[in-house]
Design an enzyme around this catalytic site. Sequence first.
Site, PDB file in Angstrom:
ATOM      1  N   SER A 279       4.460   6.948   2.400  1.00 39.20           N
ATOM      2  CA  SER A 279       5.044   5.688   2.881  1.00 39.20           C
ATOM      3  C   SER A 279       4.529   4.510   2.077  1.00 39.20           C
ATOM      4  CB  SER A 279       4.647   5.441   4.347  1.00 39.20           C
ATOM      5  OG  SER A 279       4.970   6.533   5.172  1.00 39.20           O
TER       6      SER A 279
ATOM      7  N   ASN B 116       0.851  -1.191   0.000  1.00 42.33           N
ATOM      8  CA  ASN B 116       0.000   0.000   0.000  1.00 42.33           C
ATOM      9  C   ASN B 116       0.885   1.239   0.000  1.00 42.33           C
ATOM     10  OD1 ASN B 116      -2.434   1.551   0.250  1.00 42.33           O
ATOM     11  ND2 ASN B 116      -1.970   1.839   2.430  1.00 42.33           N
TER      12      ASN B 116
ATOM     13  N   HIS C  54       0.660   5.233   1.335  1.00 45.30           N
ATOM     14  CA  HIS C  54      -0.147   6.103   2.194  1.00 45.30           C
ATOM     15  C   HIS C  54       0.483   7.491   2.196  1.00 45.30           C
ATOM     16  CE1 HIS C  54      -2.839   7.182   5.438  1.00 45.30           C
ATOM     17  NE2 HIS C  54      -1.803   7.779   6.011  1.00 45.30           N
TER      18      HIS C  54
ATOM     19  N   ASP D 112      -3.117   1.032   7.949  1.00 49.62           N
ATOM     20  CA  ASP D 112      -1.917   1.841   7.697  1.00 49.62           C
ATOM     21  C   ASP D 112      -0.795   1.529   8.705  1.00 49.62           C
ATOM     22  OD1 ASP D 112      -3.243   3.138   5.579  1.00 49.62           O
ATOM     23  OD2 ASP D 112      -4.101   4.618   6.944  1.00 49.62           O
TER      24      ASP D 112
HETATM   25  C1  GRF Z   1      -2.712   8.882  -3.069  1.00 51.23           C
HETATM   26  O1  GRF Z   1      -2.348  10.032  -2.357  1.00 51.23           O
HETATM   27  C2  GRF Z   1      -2.521   7.662  -2.215  1.00 51.23           C
HETATM   28  O2  GRF Z   1      -1.420   7.740  -1.387  1.00 51.23           O
HETATM   29  C3  GRF Z   1      -3.782   7.692  -1.391  1.00 51.23           C
HETATM   30  O3  GRF Z   1      -4.793   8.085  -2.288  1.00 51.23           O
HETATM   31  C4  GRF Z   1      -4.211   8.856  -3.330  1.00 51.23           C
HETATM   32  C5  GRF Z   1      -4.555   8.141  -4.600  1.00 51.23           C
HETATM   33  O4  GRF Z   1      -4.140   8.838  -5.713  1.00 51.23           O
HETATM   34  N1  GRF Z   1      -4.003   6.446  -0.733  1.00 51.23           N
HETATM   35  P1  GRF Z   1      -4.232   8.165  -7.144  1.00 51.23           P
HETATM   36  O5  GRF Z   1      -5.623   7.562  -7.269  1.00 51.23           O
HETATM   37  O6  GRF Z   1      -3.141   7.156  -7.276  1.00 51.23           O
HETATM   38  O7  GRF Z   1      -4.070   9.325  -8.088  1.00 51.23           O
END
Ligand code: GRF
Length: 221
Positions: free
Chosen positions: A144, A115, A117, A153
């Site tokens: 991260s 994942n 985050h 998370d």
């Molecule tokens: C990113 O900031 C990711 O870290 C978070 O949601 C956002 C998704 O962006 N979990 P995208 O859909 O990849 O443009």
Amino acid sequence: MHQQSLQQIPRLVVLISGSGSNLQALIDAITAGTIVATIELVISNKPEAMGLTRANKAGIATQVINHLEFGSREAFDRELMHAIDDKQPELVVLAGFMRIFTPELTHHFHGRMLNIHPSLLPQFKGTNTHERAIEAEVDQHGASVHFVSSELDGGPMVLQALVPVEDLDSPRVLAARVLVQEHVIYPIAIKWFCEGRLKLQNNLVLMDGHRLPVEGMKFQS
Ligand code: GRF
């Protein structure tokens, strides 16, 4: 983790809920040959997710599994597991997938689900991370990459990008600065996994056979 032979090209399944810019960064890295892998399927829990269009443009199969059509989190997760398992991926990539998983699912994909985050975990778990970073007046924010565990998370850390917070930052401006770094570090971590360099063993993150510090590796642009 499933052991793979050196000849086998790793199969990925990517889960999204929105814009899919991290998915795009991964598609671009695969197209450029930086990552040797195939994206077997992109799954979205939202029918309107822009990332589905990105996948279609790249000729990647897509599937919508709308959480609103399921009576429980367990039922949704079972369908998700089924769809993912059908593709037998070596790695499941969460790229802006905005659903909380049951422990059953996180156990099932233990060591083979990553994942990203948008914060320097363990700071600012959950949502609205950029607003909260600005409110907390931190100097350093970031993103991260971690293995997914049953703790939201909270899984074992792989790689963090450090991003400065400027005095006049709005959440939107800060989010955009962080996102640029997400697109750098996520493909790096996925590449390491696909090359067999990055592993989770006994809940410890190993890179080239060496244990990483609990806060993961740091990436400063
Ligand atoms: C990113 O900031 C990711 O870290 C978070 O949601 C956002 C998704 O962006 N979990 P995208 O859909 O990849 O443009």
